[in-house]
Motif scaffolding. Structure first.
Motif, PDB file in Angstrom:
ATOM      1  N   GLY A  37       0.924  -1.265  -0.217  1.00 14.07           N
ATOM      2  CA  GLY A  37      -0.127  -0.035   0.037  1.00 14.07           C
ATOM      3  C   GLY A  37       0.768   1.247   0.100  1.00 14.07           C
ATOM      4  O   GLY A  37       0.338   2.405   0.197  1.00 14.07           O
ATOM      5  N   THR A  38       2.176   1.332  -0.252  1.00 15.33           N
ATOM      6  CA  THR A  38       3.028   2.268  -0.153  1.00 15.33           C
ATOM      7  C   THR A  38       2.523   3.433  -1.239  1.00 15.33           C
ATOM      8  O   THR A  38       2.473   4.686  -0.929  1.00 15.33           O
ATOM      9  N   ALA A  39       2.451   2.764  -2.498  1.00 14.05           N
ATOM     10  CA  ALA A  39       2.037   3.754  -3.669  1.00 14.05           C
ATOM     11  C   ALA A  39       0.529   3.804  -3.741  1.00 14.05           C
ATOM     12  O   ALA A  39       0.136   2.640  -4.391  1.00 14.05           O
ATOM     13  N   LYS A  40      -0.335   4.848  -3.691  1.00 13.32           N
ATOM     14  CA  LYS A  40      -1.611   5.017  -3.862  1.00 13.32           C
ATOM     15  C   LYS A  40      -1.705   5.696  -5.139  1.00 13.32           C
ATOM     16  O   LYS A  40      -1.024   6.501  -5.526  1.00 13.32           O
ATOM     17  N   ILE A  41      -2.878   5.378  -5.850  1.00 13.61           N
ATOM     18  CA  ILE A  41      -3.203   6.089  -6.845  1.00 13.61           C
ATOM     19  C   ILE A  41      -4.163   7.347  -6.784  1.00 13.61           C
ATOM     20  O   ILE A  41      -4.807   7.253  -5.910  1.00 13.61           O
ATOM     21  N   ALA A  42      -3.500   8.472  -7.180  1.00 11.46           N
ATOM     22  CA  ALA A  42      -4.138   9.754  -6.732  1.00 11.46           C
ATOM     23  C   ALA A  42      -5.697   9.823  -7.407  1.00 11.46           C
ATOM     24  O   ALA A  42      -5.781   9.429  -8.358  1.00 11.46           O
ATOM     25  N   ALA A  43      -6.408  10.432  -6.610  1.00  9.48           N
ATOM     26  CA  ALA A  43      -7.972  10.578  -7.015  1.00  9.48           C
ATOM     27  C   ALA A  43      -7.728  11.722  -8.276  1.00  9.48           C
ATOM     28  O   ALA A  43      -7.019  12.523  -8.380  1.00  9.48           O
ATOM     29  N   GLY A  44      -8.574  11.218  -9.415  1.00  4.75           N
ATOM     30  CA  GLY A  44      -8.695  11.724 -10.813  1.00  4.75           C
ATOM     31  C   GLY A  44      -7.518  11.436 -11.498  1.00  4.75           C
ATOM     32  O   GLY A  44      -7.557  12.088 -12.770  1.00  4.75           O
ATOM     33  N   GLU A  79       4.182   9.253 -11.293  1.00  6.44           N
ATOM     34  CA  GLU A  79       4.451   9.544 -12.577  1.00  6.44           C
ATOM     35  C   GLU A  79       3.349   8.969 -13.680  1.00  6.44           C
ATOM     36  O   GLU A  79       3.105   9.308 -14.826  1.00  6.44           O
ATOM     37  N   LEU A  80       2.944   7.630 -13.376  1.00  2.00           N
ATOM     38  CA  LEU A  80       2.036   6.822 -14.342  1.00  2.00           C
ATOM     39  C   LEU A  80       0.862   7.037 -14.041  1.00  2.00           C
ATOM     40  O   LEU A  80      -0.115   6.311 -14.648  1.00  2.00           O
ATOM     41  N   GLY A  81       0.283   7.833 -13.047  1.00  3.21           N
ATOM     42  CA  GLY A  81      -1.020   8.200 -12.802  1.00  3.21           C
ATOM     43  C   GLY A  81      -1.929   7.063 -12.436  1.00  3.21           C
ATOM     44  O   GLY A  81      -1.430   6.394 -11.328  1.00  3.21           O
ATOM     45  N   ALA A  82      -2.899   6.616 -13.055  1.00  3.62           N
ATOM     46  CA  ALA A  82      -3.749   5.632 -12.782  1.00  3.62           C
ATOM     47  C   ALA A  82      -3.556   4.360 -13.617  1.00  3.62           C
ATOM     48  O   ALA A  82      -3.937   3.374 -13.275  1.00  3.62           O
TER      49      ALA A  82
END
Length: 369
Positions: A37-44, A79-82
């Protein structure tokens, strides 16, 4: 020097390819990194190049700390977003190259020798080196009761990680420069080369099966913790004490079809190296956290601290040293003289560096024309 016979090359590459592979669920290569769970995908956030995921391979070595830290601190995911980052961990270059060729990973952190082998065996069609990652972090460590000077290495048993890997080639070349003769395939000669997985080298040292080892970090520091002494730091053998130990490679079809995803990974790699160099203590801790997540075991400070100090993190692939390492493999009889023109494509990396106001890096005539 005359080209090595094709039969010898086949024997060498077959021996490398025959090494055991780890198992990756559903695809047969490497081992999947645990999701902590270290890297979460940012909302939007939006997908990059329309991809659901990008599969990134690396080793559980500190010389691959750009990947370790980039995954742990979320630089790649940002950098990779979703588009989800999917890491896979390897302990052997040939298995990572095979995974790349099979499409089981898209981009990988890897040493120069397997990159050279992968490129030449595919006649220049399988991969491109698209960036640098690390220099240094390789040492000759020995039993001080048996070996007190460099000349004492003659007649002893020295471990390297595997036949034809980067450290194996380096040790064979160094031994030849001492005037010693060693059969590259069998490892027998004036000094005996014992190909031993890094994971079991410390046990081999403790049992007396080997008298020393030419190995990357953190294996070198693990041996020192067992009473071994550093006899030689490989960086001292290179101009400016710099030589490539880890590169970034990509599948050529992935590079062609998904340049935005490749750019995102390279931008993240550049940002990661900048952060590592600006925050060395935090970066060291982050790399160790990732090692613990991936393997279930963190490194103690007595191993982590000296190992970390011997590695330099750089975006420059140090192309001239890769060309030299290829020459060493040829001299050792493990490779026919390769045509490496085109092995590098530094176009995207130099675009990223330019945006950062930094100078371009050079492929020394080995880049894509």
């Amino acid at each position: 020097m005359p080209a090595i016979s094709s039969s010898l090359l086949r024997r060498g590459t077959a021996a490398i390819a025959a090494l055991p592979l780890l198992t990756l669920a559903a695809c047969g290569y490497g081992s999947e990194a645990k999701d902590d769970g270290t890297a979460k995908i940012a909302a939007g956030a939006e997908k990059t190049d329309g991809l659901d995921s990008v599969k990134i391979g690396y080793f559980g070595n500190l010389t691959h700390a750009t990947a370790l830290v980039g995954v742990q601190k979320g630089f790649f995911q940002k950098e990779l977003g979703a588009t989800t980052v999917k890491p896979a961990i390897f302990n052997a270059g040939p298995s990572e190259i095979e995974a790349l060729n099979a499409g089981s990973i898209d981009i990988g952190w890897i040493g120069p020798s397997p990159a050279i082998n992968g490129y030449t065996k595919s006649n220049g069609k399988s991969l491109k080196i698209i960036g640098g990652s690390a220099s240094g972090g390789v040492k000759l460590v020995v039993n001080p009761a048996k070996i007190k000077s460099l000349k004492d290495v003659a007649g002893k048993k020295i471990a390297t990680p595997q036949l034809g890997n980067t450290q194996d080639v380096a040790f064979l070349n160094w031994a030849a420069e001492q005037g010693w003769k060693v059969d590259a395939q069998s490892g027998k000669g004036d000094v005996t080369v014992v190909r031993t997985d890094n994971k079991i080298t410390p046990d081999a040292y403790k049992s007396g099966s080997v008298d020393g080892a030419w190995v990357p970090e953190p294996t070198a520091s693990k041996l020192v913790a067992e009473g071994a002494k550093v006899l030689l730091d490989e960086s001292t053998l290179w101009p400016d004490k710099k030589f490539v130990i880890t590169n970034i490679i990509v599948r050529q079809d992935f590079l062609k079809e998904h340049p935005k995803a490749v750019e995102a990974v390279l931008k993240a790699s550049v940002e990661t190296n900048k952060w590592i160099n600006a925050h060395p203590d935090e970066a060291k801790a982050a790399a160790n956290q990732r090692l613990e997540t991936d393997s279930g075991k963190a490194l103690p400070a007595k191993i982590l601290d000296p190992a970390w100090k011997s590695i330099q993190f750089t975006d420059d692939p140090l192309a001239a040293t890769l060309d030299t390492e290829a020459e060493h493999a040829v001299k050792a009889g493990l490779l026919e003289k390769p045509d490496l023109k085109g092995i590098y494509d530094l176009t995207i990396l130099n675009k990223v560096l330019k945006a950062e106001g930094r100078p371009a890096v050079d492929a020394v005539g080995l880049g894509t024309s």
